[in-house]
Design an enzyme around this catalytic site. Structure first.
Site: not given
Length: 237
Positions: A145, A163
């Protein structure tokens, strides 16, 4: 002698639990309309983390894990005035760095990672942040991420950093249902039209943060409610 438990505690509930209805998968035309609407409202969306260069962006994203962007910005404003390169960060040292980021959750671990990744950038990349996901993921404290955020913002690559907000929006709306962040990432990359991929990450995060909220989505105010597959839309705020 203790009293035996009431037999009522062992009886199954007469009312079965309510299972939330599954979202309706979006047709390609709805996906196009979804992103066209968000693009019209915000043609050049920006992330809310403050940074000066690719290195400070990388540090800010590492610090933002399990923390708010506003909280990170309060700490990194003074920090980046004295340490905006890997060499300056290593020279600052872990103890002094902890003093700057003490208000951020997990600051001890994050301080170790920031110093270690700064040293790794010096030793392995000439002090520059690499524009390659595999290289970024070898750095301490950097996962997929974080790498995707840096690639998207610093290097203009159409990556999708999933997220909690993006994960929720993708599942709730029917854009790209998935049980894991990676499954959602792959699903979104498969359905988002090419012309929207560069900014899709920011549009979805901001939409999840301010409109499609976790506890009570603001469906009456949602600009994409007519092309959303969420079956349990809220009727009032």
């Amino acid at each position: 002698m203790s009293r035996p438990a009431s037999p009522r505690q062992d009886r199954p509930s007469s009312t079965p639990p309510v299972t939330p209805a599954a979202p309706v998968p979006l047709a390609p035309a709805d996906v196009e309309r979804f992103f066209a609407t968000l693009a019209a409202l915000s043609p050049e969306p920006k992330g809310e983390l403050e940074y000066l260069n690719p290195f400070t962006l990388l540090v800010a994203v590492v610090l933002s894990a399990q923390a708010t962007d506003k909280g990170v910005n309060r700490a990194t404003g003074p920090l980046f005035q004295v340490a905006d390169t890997p060499a300056k960060m290593v020279a600052l040292g872990e103890e002094a760095l902890r003093g700057y980021i003490r208000t951020i959750g997990l600051f001890n671990t994050k301080a170790r990672n920031v110093i270690a990744l700064s040293q790794a950038l010096i030793d392995e990349h000439g002090g520059e942040v690499p524009c390659d996901r595999a290289a970024l993921e070898t750095l301490p404290g950097v996962g997929r991420k974080t790498a995707n955020v840096v690639l998207n913002i610093a290097f203009g690559q159409p990556t999708m950093a999933v997220d909690t907000h993006i994960f929720r929006v993708a599942n709730r709306t029917g854009l790209a249902p998935g049980k894991t962040p990676l499954a959602v990432e792959i699903g979104l990359e498969a359905v988002i039209p090419e012309g929207y991929r560069l900014h899709a990450h920011h549009w979805l995060i901001l939409h999840g943060r301010y409109v499609c909220k976790a506890r009570k989505p603001e469906c009456p105010l949602c600009p994409v409610r007519d092309c959303c597959g969420f079956p349990d839309k809220t009727l009032a705020l």
